[in-house]
Design an enzyme around this catalytic site. Sequence first.
Site, short mmCIF file in Angstrom:
data_model
loop_
_atom_site.label_atom_id
_atom_site.label_comp_id
_atom_site.label_asym_id
_atom_site.label_seq_id
_atom_site.Cartn_x
_atom_site.Cartn_y
_atom_site.Cartn_z
N ARG A 89 77.36 26.34 56.30
CA ARG A 89 77.26 27.26 57.41
C ARG A 89 78.55 27.37 58.20
O ARG A 89 78.62 28.11 59.17
CB ARG A 89 76.18 26.73 58.33
CG ARG A 89 75.13 27.74 58.65
CD ARG A 89 74.11 27.01 59.45
NE ARG A 89 73.20 27.88 60.06
CZ ARG A 89 71.92 27.96 59.70
NH1 ARG A 89 71.46 27.27 58.70
NH2 ARG A 89 71.11 28.73 60.37
N ARG A 161 58.29 28.82 65.80
CA ARG A 161 59.36 27.83 65.88
C ARG A 161 59.95 27.76 67.29
O ARG A 161 60.06 28.76 67.97
CB ARG A 161 60.48 28.21 64.89
CG ARG A 161 60.44 27.40 63.63
CD ARG A 161 61.31 27.95 62.55
NE ARG A 161 62.72 28.10 62.92
CZ ARG A 161 63.65 28.48 62.06
NH1 ARG A 161 63.34 28.75 60.80
NH2 ARG A 161 64.91 28.61 62.44
N ARG A 172 71.90 32.21 68.21
CA ARG A 172 71.94 31.97 66.76
C ARG A 172 72.72 33.07 66.04
O ARG A 172 73.48 32.80 65.12
CB ARG A 172 70.51 31.88 66.22
CG ARG A 172 69.87 30.53 66.56
CD ARG A 172 68.36 30.57 66.46
NE ARG A 172 67.86 30.82 65.12
CZ ARG A 172 66.60 31.18 64.86
NH1 ARG A 172 65.73 31.34 65.85
NH2 ARG A 172 66.23 31.38 63.63
P1 AP5 Z 1 67.55 27.54 59.75
O1 AP5 Z 1 66.25 26.90 59.64
O2 AP5 Z 1 68.42 27.63 58.57
O3 AP5 Z 1 67.31 28.95 60.40
P2 AP5 Z 1 68.17 30.32 60.41
O4 AP5 Z 1 69.41 30.39 59.63
O5 AP5 Z 1 68.28 30.63 61.85
O6 AP5 Z 1 67.33 31.27 59.62
P3 AP5 Z 1 65.82 31.51 59.75
O7 AP5 Z 1 65.06 30.43 59.08
O8 AP5 Z 1 65.49 31.83 61.17
O9 AP5 Z 1 65.70 32.89 58.98
P4 AP5 Z 1 65.46 33.21 57.46
O10 AP5 Z 1 66.66 33.94 56.96
O11 AP5 Z 1 65.02 32.00 56.69
O12 AP5 Z 1 64.28 34.26 57.59
P5 AP5 Z 1 62.76 34.22 57.12
O13 AP5 Z 1 62.69 34.30 55.64
O14 AP5 Z 1 62.01 33.14 57.80
O15 AP5 Z 1 68.41 26.80 60.87
C1 AP5 Z 1 67.86 26.49 62.13
C2 AP5 Z 1 68.85 25.69 62.94
O16 AP5 Z 1 69.12 24.43 62.28
C3 AP5 Z 1 70.23 26.31 63.15
O17 AP5 Z 1 70.24 27.19 64.25
C4 AP5 Z 1 71.08 25.06 63.37
O18 AP5 Z 1 70.93 24.58 64.68
C5 AP5 Z 1 70.47 24.03 62.44
N1 AP5 Z 1 71.12 23.98 61.13
C6 AP5 Z 1 70.52 24.16 59.91
N2 AP5 Z 1 71.40 24.04 58.91
C7 AP5 Z 1 72.61 23.80 59.50
C8 AP5 Z 1 73.92 23.61 58.98
N3 AP5 Z 1 74.19 23.65 57.67
N4 AP5 Z 1 74.92 23.39 59.88
C9 AP5 Z 1 74.68 23.33 61.19
N5 AP5 Z 1 73.46 23.52 61.74
C10 AP5 Z 1 72.43 23.75 60.91
O19 AP5 Z 1 62.30 35.63 57.67
C11 AP5 Z 1 62.25 35.92 59.05
C12 AP5 Z 1 61.05 36.82 59.40
O20 AP5 Z 1 61.20 38.09 58.77
C13 AP5 Z 1 59.71 36.26 58.89
O21 AP5 Z 1 58.73 36.54 59.84
C14 AP5 Z 1 59.47 37.05 57.59
O22 AP5 Z 1 58.09 37.16 57.33
C15 AP5 Z 1 60.12 38.38 57.89
N6 AP5 Z 1 60.71 39.02 56.69
C16 AP5 Z 1 61.40 38.39 55.69
N7 AP5 Z 1 61.82 39.29 54.77
C17 AP5 Z 1 61.39 40.51 55.20
C18 AP5 Z 1 61.53 41.85 54.67
N8 AP5 Z 1 62.19 42.11 53.54
N9 AP5 Z 1 60.98 42.86 55.40
C19 AP5 Z 1 60.32 42.62 56.55
N10 AP5 Z 1 60.16 41.38 57.09
C20 AP5 Z 1 60.69 40.33 56.42
MG MG Z 2 64.77 29.95 57.14
#
Ligand code: AP5
Ligand code: MG
Length: 215
Positions: A89, A161, A172
Amino acid sequence: MLRTVLLGPPGAGKGTQAVKIVEKYNIPHISTGDIFRENIKNGTELGKKAQEYMNKGELVPDELVIDLATDRLLADDCRNGFLLDGFPRTVYQAEKLDEFLEAHGQKLDTVIDIEVEKEELVTRITGRRVCKACGASFHVVNIPPKKEGICDLCGGELFQRADDTVDAVETRVAEYNEKTKPLVDYYTKAGNVVTIDGALPLDTVFAEIVKALGE
Ligand code: AP5
Ligand code: MG
């Protein structure tokens, strides 16, 4: 054999697509965010440290992430490859991952970058509901569960969450643009990134990913 990374802003659909990818290619799904959330749930020292950053929407410091991720890659189930979701990241994390892979005679295949514009990210994240038991993601409008508050897959309870608030989402997305987006360039230089329009319907996005990764 597939070694790949999912890049993309929070809410782009990394976790949603990861579930489908690992099923098709039979590789483990390694999400550093999930590992931190598990540690928070279990009240570990790591969880306590990570939680401070995560709830504000900030990245956890590199030194808490890198060994955690590379140690996971040493596990037996990674011998046939892996899918990294949320790691690396930062450019520093990417360099450390490259060093690790090189030391083990491995390299990444295609890196998938899922892009979605900010307005849609906020809508997705604030409407997301996640299963407490199996981790599946739903969305109150886009991908509603058949029964409100209940997971379609396992019957578990759905929750929101702690970092899915409007304020944390702002941070974020800003953190992503500043620290993670440069990785698209980093992997473009390495010649192995494919960018996919994550605003398309879920199954279309998956089909594009499979096209990029190969059958
Ligand atoms: P992390 O858990 O990785 O969260 P994120 O990157 O913020 O991403 P999300 O999980 O929120 O989104 P996603 O892309 O997975 O989307 P999703 O599929 O759920 O990280 C959280 C935290 O941990 C960070 O902020 C940081 O603090 C820490 N962290 C983790 N790794 C780190 C690292 N390497 N270094 C430093 N810090 C770190 O989909 C989202 C929504 O959209 C869902 O409701 C879904 O149903 C909907 N959706 C999905 N696809 C579609 C579509 N095609 N059309 C319509 N709706 C859709
Ligand atoms: Mg995720």
